[in-house]
Design a protein around this motif. Structure first.
Motif, PDB file in Angstrom:
ATOM      1  N   TYR A 127       0.732  -1.181  -0.057  1.00 35.56           N
ATOM      2  CA  TYR A 127       0.281  -0.267   0.142  1.00 35.56           C
ATOM      3  C   TYR A 127       1.057   0.984   0.042  1.00 35.56           C
ATOM      4  O   TYR A 127       0.376   2.581  -1.008  1.00 35.56           O
ATOM      5  N   GLU A 128       1.878   1.212   0.429  1.00 39.52           N
ATOM      6  CA  GLU A 128       2.764   2.580   0.825  1.00 39.52           C
ATOM      7  C   GLU A 128       3.201   2.831  -0.371  1.00 39.52           C
ATOM      8  O   GLU A 128       3.867   3.952  -0.989  1.00 39.52           O
ATOM      9  N   PHE A 129       4.012   1.519  -0.873  1.00 40.03           N
ATOM     10  CA  PHE A 129       4.653   1.538  -2.231  1.00 40.03           C
ATOM     11  C   PHE A 129       3.507   2.317  -3.078  1.00 40.03           C
ATOM     12  O   PHE A 129       4.158   3.351  -4.193  1.00 40.03           O
ATOM     13  N   LEU A 130       2.280   1.667  -3.501  1.00 38.22           N
ATOM     14  CA  LEU A 130       1.171   2.150  -4.538  1.00 38.22           C
ATOM     15  C   LEU A 130       1.215   3.800  -4.041  1.00 38.22           C
ATOM     16  O   LEU A 130       0.691   4.594  -4.952  1.00 38.22           O
ATOM     17  N   VAL A 143       3.891  10.347  -6.476  1.00 36.03           N
ATOM     18  CA  VAL A 143       5.245  10.690  -7.111  1.00 36.03           C
ATOM     19  C   VAL A 143       4.589  11.367  -8.422  1.00 36.03           C
ATOM     20  O   VAL A 143       5.070  12.325  -8.840  1.00 36.03           O
ATOM     21  N   PHE A 144       3.468  10.706  -9.277  1.00 32.79           N
ATOM     22  CA  PHE A 144       3.452  10.449 -10.258  1.00 32.79           C
ATOM     23  C   PHE A 144       2.453  12.053 -10.114  1.00 32.79           C
ATOM     24  O   PHE A 144       2.360  12.745 -11.833  1.00 32.79           O
ATOM     25  N   VAL A 145       1.321  12.138  -8.962  1.00 35.88           N
ATOM     26  CA  VAL A 145       0.837  13.304  -9.672  1.00 35.88           C
ATOM     27  C   VAL A 145       1.504  14.636  -9.667  1.00 35.88           C
ATOM     28  O   VAL A 145       1.411  15.423 -10.233  1.00 35.88           O
ATOM     29  N   ILE A 146       2.605  14.455  -8.142  1.00 37.79           N
ATOM     30  CA  ILE A 146       3.927  15.631  -8.273  1.00 37.79           C
ATOM     31  C   ILE A 146       4.565  16.414 -10.014  1.00 37.79           C
ATOM     32  O   ILE A 146       4.622  17.322 -10.813  1.00 37.79           O
ATOM     33  N   LEU A 147       4.450  15.306 -10.065  1.00 39.81           N
ATOM     34  CA  LEU A 147       5.819  15.371 -12.025  1.00 39.81           C
ATOM     35  C   LEU A 147       4.404  15.014 -12.933  1.00 39.81           C
ATOM     36  O   LEU A 147       5.189  17.003 -13.361  1.00 39.81           O
ATOM     37  N   LEU A 158       1.557  12.171 -20.793  1.00 33.87           N
ATOM     38  CA  LEU A 158       0.486  11.163 -21.357  1.00 33.87           C
ATOM     39  C   LEU A 158       1.196  10.054 -20.275  1.00 33.87           C
ATOM     40  O   LEU A 158      -0.219   9.376 -19.163  1.00 33.87           O
ATOM     41  N   PRO A 159       2.322   9.708 -20.127  1.00 32.35           N
ATOM     42  CA  PRO A 159       2.302   8.680 -19.185  1.00 32.35           C
ATOM     43  C   PRO A 159       2.606   9.047 -17.800  1.00 32.35           C
ATOM     44  O   PRO A 159       2.090   8.230 -17.066  1.00 32.35           O
ATOM     45  N   SER A 160       2.966  10.107 -17.024  1.00 30.79           N
ATOM     46  CA  SER A 160       2.742  10.465 -15.729  1.00 30.79           C
ATOM     47  C   SER A 160       1.276  10.407 -15.333  1.00 30.79           C
ATOM     48  O   SER A 160       0.544  10.120 -14.260  1.00 30.79           O
ATOM     49  N   SER A 161      -0.028  10.721 -16.565  1.00 33.14           N
ATOM     50  CA  SER A 161      -1.329  11.079 -16.174  1.00 33.14           C
ATOM     51  C   SER A 161      -1.689   9.633 -16.068  1.00 33.14           C
ATOM     52  O   SER A 161      -2.859   9.909 -15.192  1.00 33.14           O
ATOM     53  N   LEU A 162      -1.515   9.136 -17.031  1.00 30.82           N
ATOM     54  CA  LEU A 162      -1.922   7.649 -16.483  1.00 30.82           C
ATOM     55  C   LEU A 162      -1.587   6.490 -15.599  1.00 30.82           C
ATOM     56  O   LEU A 162      -2.584   5.624 -15.091  1.00 30.82           O
ATOM     57  N   LEU A 163       0.399   7.122 -15.455  1.00 35.80           N
ATOM     58  CA  LEU A 163       0.222   5.972 -13.937  1.00 35.80           C
ATOM     59  C   LEU A 163       0.008   6.672 -12.634  1.00 35.80           C
ATOM     60  O   LEU A 163      -0.269   5.869 -11.677  1.00 35.80           O
TER      61      LEU A 163
END
Length: 186
Positions: A4-7, A13-17, A57-62
């Motif tokens: 859960y912490e990893f997810l 991280v990807f929201v920040i990016l 696109l990749p950041s938003s999908l992640l």
């Protein structure tokens, strides 16, 4: 670190990016607009256009993938919770706006720039208009971030109404700004 912490880490991280990079481009675009720096606007536009499919696109999908995995992995989050539904709706709006409007507009403007050997008054007006609509897209993103933090339920009427008012006022404001930027010939 638990699964859960990893997810959660991946999701954040990807929201920040995604949100952070877009915010930087909005700041740079606003600075170029205020300085009436057409070359600066062109440079920001070129960078945003080139990073659309390779970064945004990749950041938003992640963000979506990690968010969905968080819900599926959790015993306390579910797709029946209002804040998750709002977050998914906001994601869908911004993702589809990027895919169906921002990307085609970027390609159209990039084609005009290539054909004309640089920004013309028409392509510059279209780029400025696209930036204005991009700002509305980021209002939606920041509302999604607020939703993720506050996790409203149906009982949080004031919070929900406030978010709706912010979205409505922003949409009206940015639509009026965008109408003023319609080029003579596109």
């Amino acid at each position: 670190m638990s699964r859960y912490e990893f997810l959660l880490f991946g999701h954040i991280v990807f929201v920040i990016l995604w949100v952070g990079a877009g915010t930087i481009f909005h700041v740079l675009g606003a600075r170029a607009e205020r300085a009436d720096d057409n070359e600066g606007i062109e440079e920001v536009f070129k960078n945003v256009a080139s990073l659309g499919t390779t970064f945004f696109l990749p950041s938003s999908l992640l963000v979506l993938v990690f968010g969905l995995l968080l819900v599926w992995d959790s015993d306390f989050w579910s797709f029946s919770q209002l804040w998750i539904d709002i977050g998914l709706a906001g994601f869908a709006i911004t993702f589809l706006t990027g895919l169906l409007w921002i990307k085609p507009q970027s390609e159209k403007i990039a084609g005009m720039v290539e054909r004309d050997g640089g920004m013309t008054p028409v392509s510059l007006a279209l780029a400025r208009r696209m930036v204005v609509f991009g700002r509305l897209d980021y209002v939606v993103l920041y509302l999604v971030v607020a939703d993720m933090v506050a996790k409203p339920t149906g009982d949080d009427v004031l919070l929900l109404v406030t978010g709706g008012v912010i979205l409505g006022v922003s949409a009206a404001y940015f639509a009026s700004r965008a109408r003023a930027l319609v080029p003579a010939t596109a």
